[in-house]
Design a protein around this motif. Structure first.
Motif, PDB file in Angstrom:
ATOM      1  N   LYS A 183       0.822  -1.217   0.000  1.00 34.99           N
ATOM      2  CA  LYS A 183       0.000   0.000   0.000  1.00 34.99           C
ATOM      3  C   LYS A 183       0.854   1.264   0.000  1.00 34.99           C
ATOM      4  O   LYS A 183       0.347   2.348  -0.263  1.00 34.99           O
ATOM      5  CB  LYS A 183      -0.911   0.031   1.234  1.00 34.99           C
ATOM      6  N   PHE A 184       2.129   1.123   0.336  1.00 28.23           N
ATOM      7  CA  PHE A 184       2.996   2.285   0.484  1.00 28.23           C
ATOM      8  C   PHE A 184       3.916   2.418  -0.727  1.00 28.23           C
ATOM      9  O   PHE A 184       4.803   1.587  -0.918  1.00 28.23           O
ATOM     10  CB  PHE A 184       3.840   2.160   1.760  1.00 28.23           C
ATOM     11  N   PRO A 185       3.733   3.460  -1.548  1.00 30.95           N
ATOM     12  CA  PRO A 185       4.598   3.616  -2.726  1.00 30.95           C
ATOM     13  C   PRO A 185       6.064   3.825  -2.349  1.00 30.95           C
ATOM     14  O   PRO A 185       6.956   3.575  -3.142  1.00 30.95           O
ATOM     15  CB  PRO A 185       4.019   4.832  -3.447  1.00 30.95           C
ATOM     16  N   GLU A 186       6.307   4.260  -1.124  1.00 29.41           N
ATOM     17  CA  GLU A 186       7.680   4.485  -0.665  1.00 29.41           C
ATOM     18  C   GLU A 186       8.433   3.169  -0.442  1.00 29.41           C
ATOM     19  O   GLU A 186       9.661   3.155  -0.427  1.00 29.41           O
ATOM     20  CB  GLU A 186       7.692   5.292   0.642  1.00 29.41           C
ATOM     21  N   VAL A 187       7.711   2.072  -0.253  1.00 34.02           N
ATOM     22  CA  VAL A 187       8.353   0.764  -0.078  1.00 34.02           C
ATOM     23  C   VAL A 187       8.695   0.238  -1.468  1.00 34.02           C
ATOM     24  O   VAL A 187       7.808  -0.172  -2.218  1.00 34.02           O
ATOM     25  CB  VAL A 187       7.450  -0.225   0.683  1.00 34.02           C
ATOM     26  N   VAL A 188       9.981   0.280  -1.816  1.00 37.41           N
ATOM     27  CA  VAL A 188      10.405  -0.125  -3.156  1.00 37.41           C
ATOM     28  C   VAL A 188      10.825  -1.586  -3.219  1.00 37.41           C
ATOM     29  O   VAL A 188      10.963  -2.148  -4.305  1.00 37.41           O
ATOM     30  CB  VAL A 188      11.521   0.796  -3.703  1.00 37.41           C
ATOM     31  N   ALA A 189      11.037  -2.211  -2.063  1.00 34.19           N
ATOM     32  CA  ALA A 189      11.353  -3.638  -2.007  1.00 34.19           C
ATOM     33  C   ALA A 189      11.030  -4.142  -0.608  1.00 34.19           C
ATOM     34  O   ALA A 189      11.131  -3.394   0.365  1.00 34.19           O
ATOM     35  CB  ALA A 189      12.818  -3.888  -2.333  1.00 34.19           C
ATOM     36  N   ALA A 190      10.646  -5.405  -0.538  1.00 38.53           N
ATOM     37  CA  ALA A 190      10.366  -6.031   0.751  1.00 38.53           C
ATOM     38  C   ALA A 190      10.690  -7.510   0.626  1.00 38.53           C
ATOM     39  O   ALA A 190      10.454  -8.121  -0.414  1.00 38.53           O
ATOM     40  CB  ALA A 190       8.898  -5.835   1.143  1.00 38.53           C
ATOM     41  N   ALA A 191      11.242  -8.060   1.706  1.00 37.44           N
ATOM     42  CA  ALA A 191      11.602  -9.482   1.697  1.00 37.44           C
ATOM     43  C   ALA A 191      11.479 -10.053   3.093  1.00 37.44           C
ATOM     44  O   ALA A 191      11.682  -9.343   4.082  1.00 37.44           O
ATOM     45  CB  ALA A 191      13.043  -9.650   1.207  1.00 37.44           C
ATOM     46  N   THR A 192      11.125 -11.335   3.161  1.00 39.93           N
ATOM     47  CA  THR A 192      11.235 -12.026   4.442  1.00 39.93           C
ATOM     48  C   THR A 192      12.710 -12.378   4.602  1.00 39.93           C
ATOM     49  O   THR A 192      13.421 -12.570   3.615  1.00 39.93           O
ATOM     50  CB  THR A 192      10.364 -13.300   4.477  1.00 39.93           C
ATOM     51  N   ILE A 193      13.172 -12.418   5.853  1.00 38.07           N
ATOM     52  CA  ILE A 193      14.599 -12.613   6.101  1.00 38.07           C
ATOM     53  C   ILE A 193      14.825 -13.575   7.259  1.00 38.07           C
ATOM     54  O   ILE A 193      13.914 -13.861   8.028  1.00 38.07           O
ATOM     55  CB  ILE A 193      15.304 -11.266   6.409  1.00 38.07           C
ATOM     56  N   ALA A 205      14.282 -10.418  12.927  1.00 37.43           N
ATOM     57  CA  ALA A 205      13.195  -9.711  12.241  1.00 37.43           C
ATOM     58  C   ALA A 205      12.478 -10.661  11.295  1.00 37.43           C
ATOM     59  O   ALA A 205      13.033 -11.667  10.847  1.00 37.43           O
ATOM     60  CB  ALA A 205      13.746  -8.518  11.470  1.00 37.43           C
ATOM     61  N   ASP A 206      11.231 -10.343  10.994  1.00 36.49           N
ATOM     62  CA  ASP A 206      10.440 -11.148  10.073  1.00 36.49           C
ATOM     63  C   ASP A 206      10.586 -10.687   8.628  1.00 36.49           C
ATOM     64  O   ASP A 206      10.495 -11.495   7.706  1.00 36.49           O
ATOM     65  CB  ASP A 206       8.959 -11.096  10.479  1.00 36.49           C
ATOM     66  N   ALA A 207      10.788  -9.383   8.440  1.00 36.60           N
ATOM     67  CA  ALA A 207      10.876  -8.842   7.078  1.00 36.60           C
ATOM     68  C   ALA A 207      11.784  -7.624   7.067  1.00 36.60           C
ATOM     69  O   ALA A 207      11.999  -6.976   8.100  1.00 36.60           O
ATOM     70  CB  ALA A 207       9.487  -8.466   6.572  1.00 36.60           C
ATOM     71  N   LEU A 208      12.298  -7.325   5.888  1.00 39.66           N
ATOM     72  CA  LEU A 208      13.136  -6.147   5.680  1.00 39.66           C
ATOM     73  C   LEU A 208      12.532  -5.343   4.542  1.00 39.66           C
ATOM     74  O   LEU A 208      12.251  -5.877   3.466  1.00 39.66           O
ATOM     75  CB  LEU A 208      14.570  -6.556   5.331  1.00 39.66           C
ATOM     76  N   LEU A 209      12.311  -4.060   4.791  1.00 41.88           N
ATOM     77  CA  LEU A 209      11.738  -3.160   3.795  1.00 41.88           C
ATOM     78  C   LEU A 209      12.791  -2.167   3.338  1.00 41.88           C
ATOM     79  O   LEU A 209      13.582  -1.670   4.147  1.00 41.88           O
ATOM     80  CB  LEU A 209      10.562  -2.377   4.382  1.00 41.88           C
ATOM     81  N   HIS A 210      12.793  -1.856   2.060  1.00 43.74           N
ATOM     82  CA  HIS A 210      13.645  -0.797   1.509  1.00 43.74           C
ATOM     83  C   HIS A 210      12.703   0.355   1.175  1.00 43.74           C
ATOM     84  O   HIS A 210      11.759   0.190   0.400  1.00 43.74           O
ATOM     85  CB  HIS A 210      14.370  -1.294   0.262  1.00 43.74           C
ATOM     86  N   ILE A 211      12.959   1.494   1.779  1.00 38.95           N
ATOM     87  CA  ILE A 211      12.082   2.657   1.627  1.00 38.95           C
ATOM     88  C   ILE A 211      12.851   3.792   0.958  1.00 38.95           C
ATOM     89  O   ILE A 211      14.005   4.053   1.300  1.00 38.95           O
ATOM     90  CB  ILE A 211      11.565   3.127   3.003  1.00 38.95           C
ATOM     91  N   ARG A 212      12.202   4.465   0.018  1.00 35.67           N
ATOM     92  CA  ARG A 212      12.734   5.693  -0.579  1.00 35.67           C
ATOM     93  C   ARG A 212      11.734   6.805  -0.275  1.00 35.67           C
ATOM     94  O   ARG A 212      10.523   6.608  -0.386  1.00 35.67           O
ATOM     95  CB  ARG A 212      12.914   5.556  -2.078  1.00 35.67           C
ATOM     96  N   ALA A 213      12.268   7.972   0.103  1.00 36.31           N
ATOM     97  CA  ALA A 213      11.402   9.087   0.490  1.00 36.31           C
ATOM     98  C   ALA A 213      12.072  10.410   0.135  1.00 36.31           C
ATOM     99  O   ALA A 213      13.236  10.447  -0.268  1.00 36.31           O
ATOM    100  CB  ALA A 213      11.112   9.016   1.984  1.00 36.31           C
ATOM    101  N   THR A 214      11.330  11.490   0.334  1.00 30.97           N
ATOM    102  CA  THR A 214      11.854  12.811  -0.019  1.00 30.97           C
ATOM    103  C   THR A 214      12.835  13.346   1.013  1.00 30.97           C
ATOM    104  O   THR A 214      13.730  14.116   0.670  1.00 30.97           O
ATOM    105  CB  THR A 214      10.702  13.826  -0.191  1.00 30.97           C
ATOM    106  N   ASP A 215      12.637  12.964   2.276  1.00 39.43           N
ATOM    107  CA  ASP A 215      13.529  13.425   3.343  1.00 39.43           C
ATOM    108  C   ASP A 215      13.323  12.530   4.570  1.00 39.43           C
ATOM    109  O   ASP A 215      12.488  11.628   4.555  1.00 39.43           O
ATOM    110  CB  ASP A 215      13.292  14.901   3.685  1.00 39.43           C
ATOM    111  N   VAL A 216      14.075  12.794   5.638  1.00 34.89           N
ATOM    112  CA  VAL A 216      14.001  11.961   6.837  1.00 34.89           C
ATOM    113  C   VAL A 216      12.609  12.027   7.469  1.00 34.89           C
ATOM    114  O   VAL A 216      12.085  11.014   7.939  1.00 34.89           O
ATOM    115  CB  VAL A 216      15.097  12.358   7.853  1.00 34.89           C
ATOM    116  N   ARG A 217      12.010  13.172   7.481  1.00 37.88           N
ATOM    117  CA  ARG A 217      10.661  13.309   8.047  1.00 37.88           C
ATOM    118  C   ARG A 217       9.674  12.435   7.285  1.00 37.88           C
ATOM    119  O   ARG A 217       8.804  11.803   7.880  1.00 37.88           O
ATOM    120  CB  ARG A 217      10.223  14.785   8.043  1.00 37.88           C
TER     121      ARG A 217
END
Length: 162
Positions: free
Chosen positions: A88-98, A102-114
Motif C-alpha cells: 500500500k505504500f509507494p515508498e516501499v520499493v522492495a520487501a523481503a522475508t529474512i 526480524a520477520d521482514a526487511l523493507l527498503h524505503i525511498r522518500a523525499t527526506d528523513v521526516r
C-alpha cells in the motif's frame, strides 16, 4: 532455465543498454542480428528476461532519502499478509522475508528523513507489527543493477555488463 554463455552475454549487454540494437549486441557477442533476436525472444518466453525498463536516478524524482526497516511481527504472521500491507505504500520499493530476529526487511525511498519517519509510523500502525528497527542510508557504496554481473555457477566465471 539453462543459460549458455551467449545468453548470458546478451543479457549483460541488454542490462548495460536495453536500447541497444540486435545488430549492436550481435557484433558484441559474435552473432547475427536475427540470431540475437531469436535468443532474446526465447529468453523472454522462458521468463529469463521479464521486461525492459529505464533506470532512473531516484534523486531525479525527488526521492533523496532511503532507509532499510526491519519489521518484527506478532505470532505467525504470513508473508502474504506482510506483502499485502506494505504494498500500500509507494515508498516501499522492495520487501523481503529474512532470517534472523526480524520477520521482514523493507527498503524505503522518500523525499527526506521526516517523510521516512511518517512512512515508518504508518507501517508500525499495522495490526501485526510489534516493532520496527530502521537504518537511514548515508551513502551507497555499490549499486549494481540486477543482472549486471552474471555468474556461471558451474565454472565460477563472471560475465560483467559493459
Amino acid at each position: 532455465m539453462e543459460l549458455d554463455r551467449l545468453d548470458r552475454d546478451i543479457i549483460a549487454a541488454l542490462v548495460d543498454d536495453a536500447r541497444a540494437t540486435y545488430a549492436d549486441i550481435g557484433h558484441h557477442v559474435g552473432l547475427s542480428a536475427s540470431a540475437v533476436k531469436r535468443r532474446v525472444d526465447r529468453l523472454q518466453k522462458s521468463g529469463a528476461i521479464t521486461g525492459f525498463s529505464a533506470r532512473v536516478a531516484p534523486q531525479a524524482l525527488g526521492w533523496t532519502t532511503e532507509a532499510y526497516v526491519e519489521l518484527f511481527c506478532q505470532g505467525k504472521t504470513k508473508p502474504s499478509d506482510i506483502a499485502l500491507a506494505v504494498a500500500k505504500f509507494p515508498e516501499v520499493v522492495a520487501a523481503a522475508t529474512i532470517t534472523g530476529e526480524a520477520d521482514a526487511l523493507l527498503h524505503i525511498r522518500a523525499t527526506d528523513v521526516r517523510h521516512v519517519e511518517r512512512v515508518i509510523e504508518r507501517i508500525a500502525a499495522e495490526a501485526f507489527v510489534v516493532r520496527t528497527k530502521s537504518s537511514i542510508v548515508l551513502s551507497r557504496l555499490v549499486d549494481t543493477p540486477p543482472g549486471a554481473a552474471l555468474t556461471d555457477a558451474r565454472n565460477g566465471s563472471h560475465v560483467v555488463g559493459r
